[in-house]
Write an enzyme that holds these catalytic residues in place. Structure first.
Site, mmCIF file in Angstrom:
data_model
loop_
_atom_site.group_PDB
_atom_site.id
_atom_site.type_symbol
_atom_site.label_atom_id
_atom_site.label_comp_id
_atom_site.label_asym_id
_atom_site.label_seq_id
_atom_site.Cartn_x
_atom_site.Cartn_y
_atom_site.Cartn_z
ATOM 1 N N LYS A 497 137.700 66.925 -33.112
ATOM 2 C CA LYS A 497 138.200 65.297 -33.674
ATOM 3 C C LYS A 497 139.749 65.048 -35.009
ATOM 4 C CE LYS A 497 134.503 63.111 -35.939
ATOM 5 N NZ LYS A 497 133.303 62.679 -35.132
ATOM 6 N N TYR A 722 153.833 61.533 -65.131
ATOM 7 C CA TYR A 722 154.487 59.836 -65.216
ATOM 8 C C TYR A 722 153.107 58.802 -65.830
ATOM 9 C CZ TYR A 722 157.308 60.254 -60.679
ATOM 10 O OH TYR A 722 158.328 61.062 -60.460
HETATM 11 C C1 LIG Z 1 132.314 62.846 -36.261
HETATM 12 C C2 LIG Z 1 131.159 63.001 -34.530
HETATM 13 C C3 LIG Z 1 130.235 63.650 -34.681
HETATM 14 C C4 LIG Z 1 129.587 64.653 -35.668
HETATM 15 O O1 LIG Z 1 129.474 64.217 -37.028
HETATM 16 P P1 LIG Z 1 128.892 65.153 -38.271
HETATM 17 O O2 LIG Z 1 128.759 64.557 -39.260
HETATM 18 O O3 LIG Z 1 130.890 65.408 -38.251
HETATM 19 O O4 LIG Z 1 128.332 66.894 -37.892
HETATM 20 C C5 LIG Z 1 128.945 63.644 -34.221
HETATM 21 N N1 LIG Z 1 129.083 62.022 -33.235
HETATM 22 C C6 LIG Z 1 129.954 61.513 -32.992
HETATM 23 C C7 LIG Z 1 130.031 60.362 -32.158
HETATM 24 C C8 LIG Z 1 131.170 61.337 -34.384
HETATM 25 O O5 LIG Z 1 132.707 60.677 -34.052
#
Ligand SMILES: *Cc1c(COP(=O)(O)O)cnc(C)c1O
Length: 827
Positions: A497, A722
């Site tokens: 993701k 700035y």
């Molecule tokens: C993002 C996510 C993960 C992964 O989590 P990490 O801490 O990056 O390993 C696992 N399960 C769900 C539902 C997530 O949204």
């Protein structure tokens, strides 16, 4: 290259031939393969079906048979009746058979065989010896870093009577492995580079690891090592001091040794003086760091011990270059994709680069172009070389060959109409037209003398100099480290993701598909669609499915996370409209995060009952998410989450016709609660380099860098940037770098909160970070425009950057803007 027949091979590996067609035992085997994707010449190839923890080569036998492969070594029963004219050599262990066969190839030759082992530097010593000696000796060597139980036999297989010297590297990670490699290589001379902490976890002590490694040299007559490593020296003498082996110890310190080097380190080069056979000599090398100098010491010792020392070789030391063992993937002009590999050019590494080209171009219809320099030292005649290149071109689907160098030019009549020839790189550059390259995958593969980086400069899309380099080797290494925490049968979902936590979606997904992960998870359906359109066929879960994309998801096999009864109804209706059957869905349970998910057993029961009755959908998995798996102070809460999950999921799982997968662990959960892995886990941040425990120590995957645009002096009393926040209390030197908060270089790093790494040191940000620029205080340092700057990587750790910003690594990674180009590297 053995030319063995199958009957003979069966004898060598102690296997039984199983086939209906004995007349087919005649063809001789020219190539061996262990990976179905790499087979170029199906007729003369012998496929070894290896059984690994995750891979099983036997699964590919049928596909290979359909592609025309007829010779196999297997260690599982095969129904020979369905593979009519194929020959199977049945053995107990096909990896052992591969090693036995290569050992038999090795035994045919009587030239010196050098074996290199040690914790670091194996590949560099091997490549540098090649660079130093290939003008005077014909050398066969391991491609890239092929040094494993599989890599070594594949390397040794390349020996033939066209060579005068073989150089192979050997690496181990488990006790008991080195004896097997020694039996394959049968070295006559050895180099032990050094001992470090790498792969320590499987050995009880350093001495045990060392002793294991030294088994490589059991049958050598000469062993080269560095006296300054006292533990190595001690054990070498304990093991081999009383044998008839010659131990050749060199030192660069005050320690008396067989071979003493005086190293005088200058600004950009080092002078090395030594005495040999009563005479004084010196070489100059363009390196000053201790690791490079140690590697050079080993090379020099080998050259002297083997009597290759001469003026020409000594002069060659001055021309040594850093070994870039990596393939780089870059965006090219006119929507091309560019793979750069211009370190060397030989048939083996060409094959590896073509495999990479094909793995990138998998399922894509973009034409493939190969720009290739003369092949060095192939030991082949022009005709044989042309035949080999032509065969590879066909096997890897290359549509267009551009060959550069007088060697190819001479025999250009041996190539087809889609090959173009230039005598020199300059001739190609002079004729270069950008419009000749459009929508293609281009592999640039050349020996260093041809300086293909000049071609790359023309073909590469011009961005500003800021880039995020993603190391695919380390990504895979991290994947394997997490896998090693799990039971072999536990499935793994990788969270890709948010643009794979900022690392890029399609390229990462390709690398993961290659590693046979079980699932990829994206945030929204469009991310999934992009992967499908790029040819990714691994199952994909969409974490936030939206109603408007349901039909597209059903069409592209994108599986939804279902977190409410309402969502279930709507997806079920879409499934009815699209008339699908048995489409997988994933049910999310609420166990303590209080985000999305079912908490009502009644709703779950209703779904569990309706789904199998209607037959449109299938409950593929039930899962939940941990709220604080990385925080020991919440461990009790985390355990309660497991309890809730078990209670809620049990009735759902019990009443389905299929076996429902259960999963709850994220990266920190895998490290801290492996007892709750159930049938699957979901790996995220750990893959991208952030781990919890020292034991696992995920490797850095992303390196964010830029270059200094300008350096100026600012007098005391002035201010920088700035808001006049950067006070100059005394005269300062300020470096300006072309990166700002619009790139994701967060404004919270302003005014000394953040630091960057330039030429071996950290320097603070001065003043406020601007939209596209940042000022760095480099007072007192010799920083120049064009100097590389690391914003995040090996020296400026992602976790440091997050801390300075007052946030978590997730936000840093996903905040690096899309305009920062991503560059992918792989060994
Ligand atoms: C993002 C996510 C993960 C992964 O989590 P990490 O801490 O990056 O390993 C696992 N399960 C769900 C539902 C997530 O949204």
């Amino acid at each position: 290259m053995s030319g063995f027949g199958l009957q003979e091979i069966a004898g060598i590996v102690g296997g039984t031939i199983r086939s209906g067609a004995t007349s087919l035992l005649n063809p001789t085997i020219q190539t061996i393969a262990i990976d179905s994707r790499t087979i170029a010449d199906v007729h003369s190839c012998l496929f070894f079906a290896l059984r690994g923890v995750r891979h099983d080569g036997h699964a590919y036998v049928e596909e290979l048979y359909l592609r025309g492969v007829r010779s196999f070594v297997v260690c599982e029963p095969v129904d020979t009746a369905i593979f009519q004219d194929a020959v199977f050599i049945q053995v107990d262990d096909s990896l052992h058979a591969l090693q036995q066969l290569s050992a038999a190839v090795r035994a045919q030759y009587h030239y010196p065989v050098l074996a290199i082992t040690g914790s670091n530097g194996k590949t560099i010593v091997k490549e540098w010896l090649y660079d130093l000696l290939h003008q005077s000796v014909k050398i066969v060597r391991s491609p890239k870093s092929y040094n494993s139980q599989v890599g070594v036999p594949l390397s040794v297989w390349n020996m033939s009577d066209q060579f005068d010297l073989a150089i192979f590297e050997a690496g181990i990670s488990l006790p008991g492995e080195m004896e097997k490699l020694a039996a394959v290589i049968q070295p006559t001379i050895g180099i032990f580079t050094n001992i470090g902490e790498a792969h320590q976890e499987n050995f009880s002590t350093l001495a045990q690891k060392l002793e294991e490694k030294l088994k490589l040299f059991e049958h050598c007559n000469t062993i080269i090592y560095r006296k300054d490593q006292l533990e190595v020296d001690r054990l070498m003498h304990a093991l081999y001091g009383n044998s008839d082996k010659k131990l050749l110890a060199w030192s660069a310190s005050e320690l008396p040794a067989d071979f003493e080097l005086q190293m005088t380190v200058g600004a950009a080069s080092t002078r090395i003086e030594y005495r040999w056979k009563e005479q004084a000599f010196a070489v100059q090398v363009p390196f000053t760091d201790s690791a490079s100098l140690e590697n050079i010491g080993h090379c020099l010792a080998f050259i002297l011990a083997s009597d290759y020392d001469c003026d020409a070789v000594r002069r060659a030391f001055a021309r040594l270059q850093a070994v870039a063992m990596r393939l780089e993937l870059k965006q090219g002009i006119n929507n091309c994709l560019l793979i750069n590999d211009y370190y060397n050019s030989d048939i083996n590494s060409l094959t590896i680069a073509l495999q990479f080209l094909r793995s990138q171009a998998l399922n894509e219809r973009r034409p493939r172009v190969l720009i290739l320099s003369d092949i060095e030292q192939s030991g082949f005649s022009d005709e044989q070389l042309a035949e080999a290149v032509n065969r590879l071109i066909v096997a890897y689907g290359v549509g267009r060959l551009i060959a550069i160098g007088s060697g190819f030019y001479k025999c250009r009549h041996l190539f087809g109409p889609n090959a173009h020839f230039y005598q020199t790189t300059e001739a190609f550059l002079a004729a270069f037209q950008p419009a000749d390259f459009k929508n293609e995958h281009i592999l640039l593969k050349g020996a260093r003398d041809f300086r293909f980086e000049r071609i790359a400069a023309l073909l590469q899309k011009k961005y500003h100099q800021t880039q995020l380099e993603v190391d695919l080797n380390n990504l895979v290494e991290n994947l394997n480290r997490y896998r090693a925490q799990l039971n072999p049968e536990t499935k793994i979902t990788i969270m890709v993701k948010a643009f794979s936590y900022g690392s890029g979606t399609v390229e990462i997904a390709r690398a993961l598909e290659f590693q046979q992960v079980d699932y990829l998870a994206v945030a929204v359906a469009d991310e999934g669609l992009e992967l499908r359109q790029a040819g990714i066929s691994t199952p994909i879960i969409v974490m936030n499915p939206e109603e408007h994309s349901f039909e597209m998801m059903l069409e592209y096999q994108l599986e939804p996370n279902i977190y409410s009864i309402d969502l279930f109804e709507k997806f079920d209706q879409a499934a009815r409209r699209m008339a699908v059957t048995n489409f997988p869905i994933h049910l999310k349970l609420e166990t303590g995060m209080h985000r999305l998910g079912f908490s009502s057993p009644d709703e779950l029961n209703e779904i569990a009952e309706r789904v199998p009755r209607a037959g449109r959908l299938r409950i593929q998995s039930v899962f939940s998410h941990l709220a604080a798996s990385d925080s020991p102070e919440h461990d009790e809460f985390t355990r309660e989450q497991f309890g809730v999950f078990n209670r809620l999921s049990a009735p759902v799982v019990a009443n389905q016709p299929n076996k429902v997968i259960r999963h709850i662990l994220n990266s920190a959960g895998i490290e801290r609660f492996p007892e709750f892995q159930m049938e699957m886990v979901r790996l995220g941040i750990g893959l991208y380099g952030v781990s919890q425990s020292d034991a696992l120590q995920a490797e850095t995957v992303a390196r964010w860098s830029t270059v200094v645009s300008q350096v100026k002096k600012v007098k005391e009393g002035n201010t920088v940037g700035y808001g006049r926040k950067g006070q100059v209390e005394y005269p300062k030197r300020i470096a300006i770098i072309p990166v700002g908060y619009a790139d994701g270089y967060d404004r919270r790093l302003s005014n000394g909160a953040g630091r960057v790494w330039i030429a071996g040191r950290q320097y603070p940000v001065i003043g406020n970070i601007c939209m596209d620029m940042t000022m760095i205080d480099v007072s007192g340092a010799d920083v120049q425009p064009g100097d590389p700057v690391e914003l995040m990587g090996e020296h400026i750790r992602l976790t440091d950057l997050a801390q300075w910003m007052g946030t978590i690594p997730y936000e840093v990674l996903t905040g690096i803007s899309q305009r920062v180009r991503r560059v992918y590297v792989q060994e």
